[in-house]
Scaffold this motif. Structure first.
Motif, mmCIF file in Angstrom:
data_model
loop_
_atom_site.group_PDB
_atom_site.id
_atom_site.type_symbol
_atom_site.label_atom_id
_atom_site.label_comp_id
_atom_site.label_asym_id
_atom_site.label_seq_id
_atom_site.Cartn_x
_atom_site.Cartn_y
_atom_site.Cartn_z
ATOM 1 N N TYR A 26 0.798 -1.113 -0.173
ATOM 2 C CA TYR A 26 -0.037 -0.127 -0.149
ATOM 3 C C TYR A 26 0.911 1.330 0.179
ATOM 4 O O TYR A 26 0.474 2.311 -0.674
ATOM 5 N N ARG A 27 1.922 1.251 0.992
ATOM 6 C CA ARG A 27 2.730 2.644 0.985
ATOM 7 C C ARG A 27 3.370 2.512 -0.303
ATOM 8 O O ARG A 27 3.740 3.703 -0.739
ATOM 9 N N GLU A 28 3.979 1.577 -0.899
ATOM 10 C CA GLU A 28 4.890 1.654 -2.195
ATOM 11 C C GLU A 28 3.921 1.831 -3.412
ATOM 12 O O GLU A 28 4.101 2.876 -3.899
ATOM 13 N N GLY A 29 2.588 1.463 -3.326
ATOM 14 C CA GLY A 29 1.775 2.026 -4.462
ATOM 15 C C GLY A 29 1.573 3.195 -4.327
ATOM 16 O O GLY A 29 1.502 4.140 -5.440
ATOM 17 N N ARG A 30 1.160 3.956 -2.966
ATOM 18 C CA ARG A 30 0.964 5.377 -2.818
ATOM 19 C C ARG A 30 2.167 6.258 -3.384
ATOM 20 O O ARG A 30 2.100 7.265 -4.019
ATOM 21 N N ALA A 31 3.379 5.870 -3.072
ATOM 22 C CA ALA A 31 4.434 6.544 -3.460
ATOM 23 C C ALA A 31 4.751 6.372 -5.099
ATOM 24 O O ALA A 31 5.024 7.762 -5.451
ATOM 25 N N MET A 32 4.381 5.377 -5.488
ATOM 26 C CA MET A 32 4.408 5.484 -6.985
ATOM 27 C C MET A 32 3.338 6.307 -7.618
ATOM 28 O O MET A 32 3.682 7.064 -8.728
ATOM 29 N N ARG A 33 2.179 6.257 -7.132
ATOM 30 C CA ARG A 33 1.001 7.063 -7.732
ATOM 31 C C ARG A 33 1.539 8.500 -7.363
ATOM 32 O O ARG A 33 1.452 9.256 -8.424
#
Length: 253
Positions: A26-33
């Motif tokens: 979740y945190r990595e996805g938010r950072a990529m977004r």
């Protein structure tokens, strides 16, 4: 041009709870977004938008339907490959009249299936660990790596060094997930990302990966730059791996 950045975990709320096993993704996805939104915002003539973290499920579904069908010229989909999620989300965009700015669904399916991809690389002369879709036995040539066939984020990934660790891995993994067995190749983990266009595949700076030492290969951050000789070797191997996979477009790791 209007670009919609859709990140699956933040849009659905999966992994939002810090206690969730998906919280790291979740945190990595938010950072990529957020990184993509910031980059697109710097491009002249591009309007970019994305789901906010706090979107309620009903609001998110309504907004997603509008964005797929009418508002955006292109949609960038960020999603884990687990359970065909990435492929399914890309298909959903296209079924609502949208256009995916990214790899083809055929490329997504190939790269998400670790057995199919290993066979494809081997057929094209790319060095890759021996891979099979079976459980480890008590008589393996240990150590071996046992992990999901379509996994992401090191979920249910095990370094199995003897028959005792085999028993522990068998007890700990999700029995519903298809798994694969690979030879363990010791060394320093590195990664290379590419920007893939229709005419060129541009490697970015190679980086070391810091992985947990508990046999679960959890990602603990990266480090760059790396020594030039190792960077050149990593980029050469990565270019061979990416170059033989048809249909890749955009950011590929």
């Amino acid at each position: 041009m209007r670009v919609f950045v859709y990140e699956y975990l933040t849009a659905t709320g999966i992994g939002r709870d810090p206690a969730s096993p998906e919280h790291g993704m979740y945190r990595e996805g938010r950072a990529m977004r957020d990184a993509l939104v910031a980059d697109f915002a710097r491009v002249t003539g591009v309007d970019v938008f994305a789901f906010p973290d706090e979107a309620a499920p009903v609001e998110a579904e309504w907004f997603w339907e509008v964005c797929r069908a009418a508002v955006s010229d292109w949609t960038v989909v960020i999603a884990p490959e687990t359970g065909d999620t990435l492929s399914d989300e890309c298909r959903s965009v296209e079924s609502h009249g949208g256009r995916v700015l990214g790899p083809s669904r055929e490329a997504v399916r190939l790269c998400a299936d670790k057995v199919a991809l290993a066979n494809h690389w081997r057929a094209n002369g790319v060095p890759t660990p021996a891979t099979s879709d079976r459980e480890p036995t008590a008589c393996e040539l240990f150590p071996v790596v046992w992990k999901p066939r379509d996994g992401a984020g090191s979920t249910d990934t095990f370094l199995v060094r003897d028959r005792f660790e085999r028993a522990a891995a068998l007890a700990a993994r999700d029995p519903a997930r298809p798994m694969i067995l690979q030879e363990f190749v010791p060394g320093t983990a590195a990664s290379v990302a590419f920007l893939c266009g229709p005419r060129e595949q541009l490697p970015l700076l190679p980086a070391f990966q810091r992985l947990s030492g508990d046999g679960r290969f959890r990602y603990e951050g990266g480090e760059l730059p790396i020594p030039p000789d190792l960077a050149e070797r990593a980029a050469r191997l990565a270019r061979a791996a990416v170059g033989c996979a048809p249909g890749l477009l955009g950011y590929v790791g």
